[in-house]
Write an enzyme that holds these catalytic residues in place. Structure first.
Site, PDB file in Angstrom:
ATOM      1  CB  THR A   1     -41.413 -15.845  68.228  1.00  0.00           C
ATOM      2  OG1 THR A   1     -42.307 -15.745  67.116  1.00  0.00           O
ATOM      3  CG2 THR A   1     -42.030 -15.038  69.380  1.00  0.00           C
ATOM      4  CG  ASP A   2     -41.607 -14.522  62.934  1.00  0.00           C
ATOM      5  OD1 ASP A   2     -42.336 -15.040  63.814  1.00  0.00           O
ATOM      6  OD2 ASP A   2     -41.652 -14.862  61.733  1.00  0.00           O
ATOM      7  CD  GLU A   3     -46.306 -15.897  66.351  1.00  0.00           C
ATOM      8  OE1 GLU A   3     -47.275 -15.502  67.000  1.00  0.00           O
ATOM      9  OE2 GLU A   3     -46.168 -17.065  65.959  1.00  0.00           O
TER      10      GLU A   3
ATOM     11  CE  LYS B   1     -40.944 -16.522  73.139  1.00  0.00           C
ATOM     12  NZ  LYS B   1     -40.178 -17.559  73.917  1.00  0.00           N
TER      13      LYS B   1
ATOM     14  CE1 TYR C   1     -45.319 -17.939  72.087  1.00  0.00           C
ATOM     15  CE2 TYR C   1     -45.765 -16.977  69.923  1.00  0.00           C
ATOM     16  CZ  TYR C   1     -44.932 -17.689  70.779  1.00  0.00           C
ATOM     17  OH  TYR C   1     -43.720 -18.144  70.324  1.00  0.00           O
TER      18      TYR C   1
HETATM   19  P1  NAD Z   1     -43.478 -26.370  72.586  1.00  0.00           P
HETATM   20  O1  NAD Z   1     -44.794 -25.878  73.105  1.00  0.00           O
HETATM   21  O2  NAD Z   1     -43.439 -27.515  71.643  1.00  0.00           O
HETATM   22  O3  NAD Z   1     -42.544 -26.765  73.831  1.00  0.00           O
HETATM   23  C1  NAD Z   1     -42.458 -26.016  74.996  1.00  0.00           C
HETATM   24  C2  NAD Z   1     -41.773 -26.867  76.063  1.00  0.00           C
HETATM   25  O4  NAD Z   1     -41.637 -26.062  77.257  1.00  0.00           O
HETATM   26  C3  NAD Z   1     -42.571 -28.112  76.477  1.00  0.00           C
HETATM   27  O5  NAD Z   1     -41.722 -29.222  76.575  1.00  0.00           O
HETATM   28  C4  NAD Z   1     -43.143 -27.751  77.841  1.00  0.00           C
HETATM   29  O6  NAD Z   1     -43.321 -28.884  78.690  1.00  0.00           O
HETATM   30  C5  NAD Z   1     -42.059 -26.810  78.373  1.00  0.00           C
HETATM   31  N1  NAD Z   1     -42.566 -25.878  79.389  1.00  0.00           N
HETATM   32  C6  NAD Z   1     -43.701 -25.129  79.321  1.00  0.00           C
HETATM   33  N2  NAD Z   1     -43.833 -24.415  80.450  1.00  0.00           N
HETATM   34  C7  NAD Z   1     -42.768 -24.707  81.235  1.00  0.00           C
HETATM   35  C8  NAD Z   1     -42.329 -24.261  82.515  1.00  0.00           C
HETATM   36  N3  NAD Z   1     -43.060 -23.379  83.218  1.00  0.00           N
HETATM   37  N4  NAD Z   1     -41.171 -24.746  83.011  1.00  0.00           N
HETATM   38  C9  NAD Z   1     -40.442 -25.663  82.314  1.00  0.00           C
HETATM   39  N5  NAD Z   1     -40.808 -26.116  81.107  1.00  0.00           N
HETATM   40  C10 NAD Z   1     -41.953 -25.648  80.563  1.00  0.00           C
HETATM   41  O7  NAD Z   1     -42.781 -25.082  71.980  1.00  0.00           O
HETATM   42  P2  NAD Z   1     -41.779 -24.945  70.726  1.00  0.00           P
HETATM   43  O8  NAD Z   1     -42.572 -24.788  69.503  1.00  0.00           O
HETATM   44  O9  NAD Z   1     -40.744 -25.989  70.817  1.00  0.00           O
HETATM   45  O10 NAD Z   1     -41.137 -23.520  71.048  1.00  0.00           O
HETATM   46  C11 NAD Z   1     -39.937 -23.420  71.816  1.00  0.00           C
HETATM   47  C12 NAD Z   1     -39.538 -21.971  71.923  1.00  0.00           C
HETATM   48  O11 NAD Z   1     -39.335 -21.424  70.626  1.00  0.00           O
HETATM   49  C13 NAD Z   1     -40.595 -21.089  72.581  1.00  0.00           C
HETATM   50  O12 NAD Z   1     -39.938 -20.158  73.413  1.00  0.00           O
HETATM   51  C14 NAD Z   1     -41.283 -20.395  71.413  1.00  0.00           C
HETATM   52  O13 NAD Z   1     -41.784 -19.138  71.807  1.00  0.00           O
HETATM   53  C15 NAD Z   1     -40.117 -20.252  70.446  1.00  0.00           C
HETATM   54  N6  NAD Z   1     -40.462 -20.212  69.007  1.00  0.00           N
HETATM   55  C16 NAD Z   1     -41.233 -21.184  68.444  1.00  0.00           C
HETATM   56  C17 NAD Z   1     -41.483 -21.156  67.078  1.00  0.00           C
HETATM   57  C18 NAD Z   1     -42.297 -22.248  66.400  1.00  0.00           C
HETATM   58  O14 NAD Z   1     -42.555 -22.150  65.204  1.00  0.00           O
HETATM   59  N7  NAD Z   1     -42.678 -23.317  67.092  1.00  0.00           N
HETATM   60  C19 NAD Z   1     -40.973 -20.132  66.289  1.00  0.00           C
HETATM   61  C20 NAD Z   1     -40.177 -19.137  66.898  1.00  0.00           C
HETATM   62  C21 NAD Z   1     -39.924 -19.201  68.267  1.00  0.00           C
HETATM   63  P1  TYD Z   2     -49.702 -21.945  63.966  1.00  0.00           P
HETATM   64  O1  TYD Z   2     -49.086 -23.221  63.547  1.00  0.00           O
HETATM   65  O2  TYD Z   2     -50.639 -21.939  65.138  1.00  0.00           O
HETATM   66  O3  TYD Z   2     -48.504 -20.898  64.175  1.00  0.00           O
HETATM   67  P2  TYD Z   2     -48.546 -19.290  64.420  1.00  0.00           P
HETATM   68  O4  TYD Z   2     -49.918 -18.876  64.746  1.00  0.00           O
HETATM   69  O5  TYD Z   2     -47.636 -19.135  65.595  1.00  0.00           O
HETATM   70  O6  TYD Z   2     -48.021 -18.684  63.165  1.00  0.00           O
HETATM   71  O7  TYD Z   2     -50.507 -21.358  62.739  1.00  0.00           O
HETATM   72  C1  TYD Z   2     -49.859 -21.078  61.509  1.00  0.00           C
HETATM   73  C2  TYD Z   2     -50.865 -20.400  60.586  1.00  0.00           C
HETATM   74  O8  TYD Z   2     -51.913 -21.353  60.274  1.00  0.00           O
HETATM   75  C3  TYD Z   2     -51.584 -19.218  61.239  1.00  0.00           C
HETATM   76  O9  TYD Z   2     -51.781 -18.216  60.254  1.00  0.00           O
HETATM   77  C4  TYD Z   2     -52.910 -19.785  61.695  1.00  0.00           C
HETATM   78  C5  TYD Z   2     -53.190 -20.871  60.676  1.00  0.00           C
HETATM   79  N1  TYD Z   2     -53.949 -22.058  61.179  1.00  0.00           N
HETATM   80  C6  TYD Z   2     -55.045 -22.521  60.449  1.00  0.00           C
HETATM   81  O10 TYD Z   2     -55.412 -21.979  59.385  1.00  0.00           O
HETATM   82  N2  TYD Z   2     -55.703 -23.632  60.922  1.00  0.00           N
HETATM   83  C7  TYD Z   2     -55.352 -24.251  62.092  1.00  0.00           C
HETATM   84  O11 TYD Z   2     -56.042 -25.220  62.497  1.00  0.00           O
HETATM   85  C8  TYD Z   2     -54.212 -23.759  62.818  1.00  0.00           C
HETATM   86  C9  TYD Z   2     -53.776 -24.418  64.087  1.00  0.00           C
HETATM   87  C10 TYD Z   2     -53.531 -22.655  62.311  1.00  0.00           C
END
Ligand code: NAD
Ligand code: TYD
Length: 339
Positions: A125-127, A157, A153
């Site tokens: 992630t970019d985070e 990562k 988090y």
């Molecule tokens: P999500 O929380 O929707 O899904 C995570 C999945 O992993 C779930 O299906 C969960 O059951 C499974 N999981 C959790 N712990 C586990 C374990 N110990 N063993 C096996 N499976 C397990 O997450 P997401 O938003 O789909 O993110 C997926 C990946 O992408 C993550 O690595 C996250 O850090 C990365 N990512 C997410 C975003 C975003 O905007 N959502 C952006 C950049 C990177």
């Molecule tokens: P989020 O979807 O949790 O992603 P991330 O924290 O990984 O970027 O949140 C996106 C942005 O929205 C973040 O700046 C936090 C804000 N946010 C709110 O303002 N209200 C909310 O209820 C949530 C869940 C997030």
């Protein structure tokens, strides 16, 4: 190719499973997922009808189980999406983030070494780069930006990313790594900002905005993230990191207003609540490397992606109504009642 996709019952992983089944019908996909609160087997209903797809329930941090799975299935490629992914939950309870995100990654890489996997790909992630100031729009994250994390988090990562690079240098594991900005689209769990707004506004409930809503995120439609990962698997250079983002920076308030507009709901639903602890101000990805070296281009602009996403949530009410009717209610109470 036989590909092990971990976390494939979650948001991005499930979109990737469907992307791969559609674009590479010759590949076999095994999904390993623990089905935590964020994993949903219903999401994979259509994939489960496909003979090239198989689901296995299990924990990526369970060494004996993971080694057994690799011994049986002999995957050629591993794509690790499995993670605890919500910043707010990591502030409440960091430990599980360390177990799944760091230990789980090391277990998967140990098994990949032992069974000669041809490519281990880590979804990051970019985070991990921390945040940027709001008054410097010229600054963006490149692959050279130092890791500088804010939340449990993002720290977990970043820890995993460092291990991935260490396994490449120390053991010669053929790794690649992608760092993507905030995704949105179908099957996004409604604890995250965009699906939270959609599902609450549809029920005429207040939509919580942290602080003043000025924090900026760089939004990418999930399908564009999937195409980037696919490209890196096929054309990416081993040992390299690629940033993925489409220059769609928006303040949270802009995002909330755009979604409400698309839903035809009033801005009076916006409720300002206490800010997140350590809230990152701005994320912005510079995707020059993946564009120039691999020819990747996103296909969705933010306003188009939001239209498609809102339409999906309207057409798939049963998917999210099931989720928000259960434990989710208790989660929402706990996280938002005193803000
Ligand atoms: P999500 O929380 O929707 O899904 C995570 C999945 O992993 C779930 O299906 C969960 O059951 C499974 N999981 C959790 N712990 C586990 C374990 N110990 N063993 C096996 N499976 C397990 O997450 P997401 O938003 O789909 O993110 C997926 C990946 O992408 C993550 O690595 C996250 O850090 C990365 N990512 C997410 C975003 C975003 O905007 N959502 C952006 C950049 C990177
Ligand atoms: P989020 O979807 O949790 O992603 P991330 O924290 O990984 O970027 O949140 C996106 C942005 O929205 C973040 O700046 C936090 C804000 N946010 C709110 O303002 N209200 C909310 O209820 C949530 C869940 C997030």
């Amino acid at each position: 190719m036989k590909i092990l996709v971990t976390g494939g019952a979650g948001f991005i992983g499930s979109n990737f499973v469907y992307y791969m089944l559609a674009h590479h019908p010759e590949d076999e996909i095994i999904c390993l997922d623990l089905l935590t609160y964020a994993g949903n087997l219903q999401t994979l209903d259509a994939a489960l009808q496909n003979p090239k797809f198989k689901f296995v329930k299990g924990d990526i941090a369970d060494r004996a189980f993971v080694f057994d799975l690799f011994r049986k299935e002999k995957p050629e490629v591993v794509v690790n999406f499995a993670a605890e992914s919500h910043v707010d939950r990591s502030i409440e309870n960091p430990e599980i983030f360390l177990t799944t995100n760091i230990l789980g990654t090391s277990v998967l890489m140990d098994a990949s070494r032992e069974f000669g996997v041809q490519r281990y790909h880590q979804i990051s992630t970019d985070e991990v780069y921390g945040d940027l100031p709001l008054d410097r729009p010229d600054l963006m994250f490149t692959e050279e930006t130092p890791l500088h994390t804010s939340s449990p988090y993002s720290s977990s990562k970043a820890g995993a990313d460092l291990l991935v690079m260490a396994y490449h240098r120390t053991y010669g594991l053929p790794v690649t790594l992608t760092r993507c900005s905030n995704n949105y689209g179908p099957y996004h769990f409604p604890e995250k900002l965009i699906p939270l707004i959609i599902t609450r506004a549809l029920d005429e409930k207040p939509v919580p905005v942290y602080g003043t809503g000025a924090n900026v995120r760089d939004w990418l439609y999930v399908g564009d993230h999937c195409s980037a990962i696919d490209l890196v698997l096929r054309k990416g250079k081993v040992g390299e990191t690629y940033n993925v983002g489409g220059h769609n920076e928006r303040s949270n308030l802009e995002v909330v207003k755009a979604v409400l507009r698309e839903l035809g709901k009033p801005e009076s639903l916006i409720t300002y609540v206490t800010d997140r602890k350590g809230h990152d101000r701005r994320y912005a990805i510079d995707p020059t490397k993946i564009e120039k070296e691999l020819g990747w281009q996103p296909t969705y602009r933010f306003d188009e992606g939001i239209k498609v996403t809102v339409a999906w949530y309207l057409e798939n009410k049963s998917w999210w109504e099931n989720i928000i009717s259960g434990d989710y209610q208790a989660y929402y109470q706990k996280m938002y009642q005193d803000r």
